[in-house]
Design a protein around this motif. Sequence first.
Motif, PDB file in Angstrom:
ATOM      1  N   LYS A  53      -4.550  -7.980  -1.032  1.00  0.00           N
ATOM      2  CA  LYS A  53      -3.410  -7.103  -0.663  1.00  0.00           C
ATOM      3  C   LYS A  53      -3.527  -5.709  -1.304  1.00  0.00           C
ATOM      4  O   LYS A  53      -2.896  -4.766  -0.874  1.00  0.00           O
ATOM      5  N   GLU A  54      -4.353  -5.627  -2.361  1.00  0.00           N
ATOM      6  CA  GLU A  54      -4.437  -4.358  -3.107  1.00  0.00           C
ATOM      7  C   GLU A  54      -5.589  -3.462  -2.640  1.00  0.00           C
ATOM      8  O   GLU A  54      -5.923  -2.488  -3.308  1.00  0.00           O
ATOM      9  N   VAL A  55      -6.196  -3.803  -1.512  1.00  0.00           N
ATOM     10  CA  VAL A  55      -7.373  -3.055  -1.066  1.00  0.00           C
ATOM     11  C   VAL A  55      -7.095  -1.551  -1.000  1.00  0.00           C
ATOM     12  O   VAL A  55      -7.847  -0.728  -1.526  1.00  0.00           O
ATOM     13  N   CYS A  56      -5.971  -1.169  -0.366  1.00  0.00           N
ATOM     14  CA  CYS A  56      -5.686   0.267  -0.192  1.00  0.00           C
ATOM     15  C   CYS A  56      -5.480   0.968  -1.536  1.00  0.00           C
ATOM     16  O   CYS A  56      -5.886   2.119  -1.722  1.00  0.00           O
ATOM     17  N   LYS A  57      -4.862   0.248  -2.467  1.00  0.00           N
ATOM     18  CA  LYS A  57      -4.616   0.837  -3.790  1.00  0.00           C
ATOM     19  C   LYS A  57      -5.961   1.144  -4.471  1.00  0.00           C
ATOM     20  O   LYS A  57      -6.176   2.236  -4.991  1.00  0.00           O
ATOM     21  N   SER A  58      -6.883   0.165  -4.431  1.00  0.00           N
ATOM     22  CA  SER A  58      -8.212   0.361  -5.051  1.00  0.00           C
ATOM     23  C   SER A  58      -8.971   1.485  -4.346  1.00  0.00           C
ATOM     24  O   SER A  58      -9.623   2.310  -4.987  1.00  0.00           O
ATOM     25  N   TYR A  59      -8.864   1.516  -3.023  1.00  0.00           N
ATOM     26  CA  TYR A  59      -9.594   2.497  -2.218  1.00  0.00           C
ATOM     27  C   TYR A  59      -9.079   3.907  -2.529  1.00  0.00           C
ATOM     28  O   TYR A  59      -9.859   4.842  -2.750  1.00  0.00           O
ATOM     29  N   GLU A  60      -7.762   4.048  -2.578  1.00  0.00           N
ATOM     30  CA  GLU A  60      -7.187   5.375  -2.802  1.00  0.00           C
ATOM     31  C   GLU A  60      -7.388   5.852  -4.236  1.00  0.00           C
ATOM     32  O   GLU A  60      -7.474   7.044  -4.498  1.00  0.00           O
ATOM     33  N   ALA A  61      -7.498   4.889  -5.173  1.00  0.00           N
ATOM     34  CA  ALA A  61      -7.673   5.266  -6.585  1.00  0.00           C
ATOM     35  C   ALA A  61      -9.046   5.903  -6.812  1.00  0.00           C
ATOM     36  O   ALA A  61      -9.187   6.837  -7.599  1.00  0.00           O
TER      37      ALA A  61
END
Length: 549
Positions: free
Chosen positions: A291-299
């Motif tokens: 579920k955290e893919v976008c968070k990791s990607y944007e970081a």
Amino acid sequence: MITFAQYLQRCSYEGLSKLVKDVVDLAQKCVANEDAPECTKSLPSIFLDEICQVEKLRDTYGAMADCCSKADPERNDCFLSFKVPQPDFVQPYERPASDVICKEYQDNRVSFLGHFIYTVARRNPFLYSPTILSLAADYEHALQSCCAESDVGACLDEKAIAIKERAKKVDMKQQYSCGILKQFGERTFKANMLARLSQKYPRAPFSEILKILGDVKDVYKECCDGDMLECMDDRAELMTYICSKQDVFSSKIKECCERPVVERSQCIIEAEFDDKPEDLPSLVEKYIQDKEVCKSYEAGHDEFLSEFVYEYSRRHPEFSTQLILRITKGYETLLDKCCKTDNPAECYGNAVEELNKHVKETQDVVKTNCEILTTHGEADFLKALLIRYTKKMPQVSTDTLLEIGKKMTKVGTKCCQLPEDRRLSCSEGYLSIVIQDMCRRQETTPINDNVSHCCSDSYAYRRPCFTAMGIDTKYVPPPFNPDMFNFDEKLCTAPPAEQEIGQMKLLINLIKRKPQMTEEQIKTIAEGFTAMVDKCCKQSDIESCLGEE
């Protein structure tokens, strides 16, 4: 010696030896006193200053002498532009006669190998210095074993073929790498190399792969810039590091690491991929279900994708690096789109199907072409390629189209006979080199807008772009010229290989006049042509029969 011989290709061995001595003397002086004023300059500057002090430089090299008035790094770029590969004014290396060669080598090893290195460097001004040194080592090993044989000449002839082949292959790959680095920049070069290193060392942790990735890029950059001493030094250092951590990197390089430093680097580069770890988990959880893919990607956009390339590559040694980059690009595009939506996870839920489209396209191209080749043979495969590529770029000269077709056929012959799991990376890897060669020509003599777009748009998508390219609709064929069909008795009397080439050229010229021709029409004309040849070659007056037909 290699550096000077590659820049000053017209200078004699004795002339260059003086320059070599100057630099060696300076090196010894600087070891004794690092703070001496002339010791603070960079290595490339030292070499170029030495070249610019050569007397009568302009008499021998003309406009190249103007490079000396530029500041670095423009001065170096200027010198690089004057390098001539395989120049007419340098004869290929000629071995001394068989009856004296062993004595010459044993009596004066340094000068003997020095002349070999000098000639190879002059003839191949872009070949990396560590490679030239490793070829000299190969030559020395050949001499050591052949000088113990009764027929020294025959023994050396056989070994020379393998050494030349290797030199040609390595030179082609190195020029290709320099071309990619120059045209697409460091980011693309590093992404491609990251995929390659991760495939080769699948057990090494990501941090170690990243460490050597930076070093590899620097070594290539130095060699591509003609900075051969730094390149050799840094490459040796990098190989020493890899060898000091064999348990981390690979179980396949033990034998390479036991070799002398000059032979070690080429051996490691050519070593096969290590076996991948048995228990690698599926990537779906981390990159799709989490579920955290976008968070990791944007970081950290690049860090996240680099790790994806690493993880994907080490699981797929059977894919080409270009395919892995297309998959990564597909994944990146998907995340860019999905991370802006209210429900990203649902949006990228079908990522596996999306990304597999890239795999299927590439596998289908390889399968189709290998089937044509194995079912119909090389000659028909070449004809099919010539038809396809003449329609895509009819502006290219007939000889060049034939040369490209032959190179692509060679790729097919080499790769289609490999086991299934090695065909794809072999085919696309070598095709990328053929395409790069085509694109390099396109820079100096533009072909058409489609080719220009495929060459410059995206490194990863180059091959699919060429595959999907249609007929050039803006092309205006030259007026139809009946002289093209003026056949003489050579059609019957020329050796078979010559007849074959003549027919291929006829086919290309026909399509250049009628690019819209269908497969059926081409087939009808080809059958008519064969029937005519069969009929007329049996007649006493061949020419009048051909004229009638």
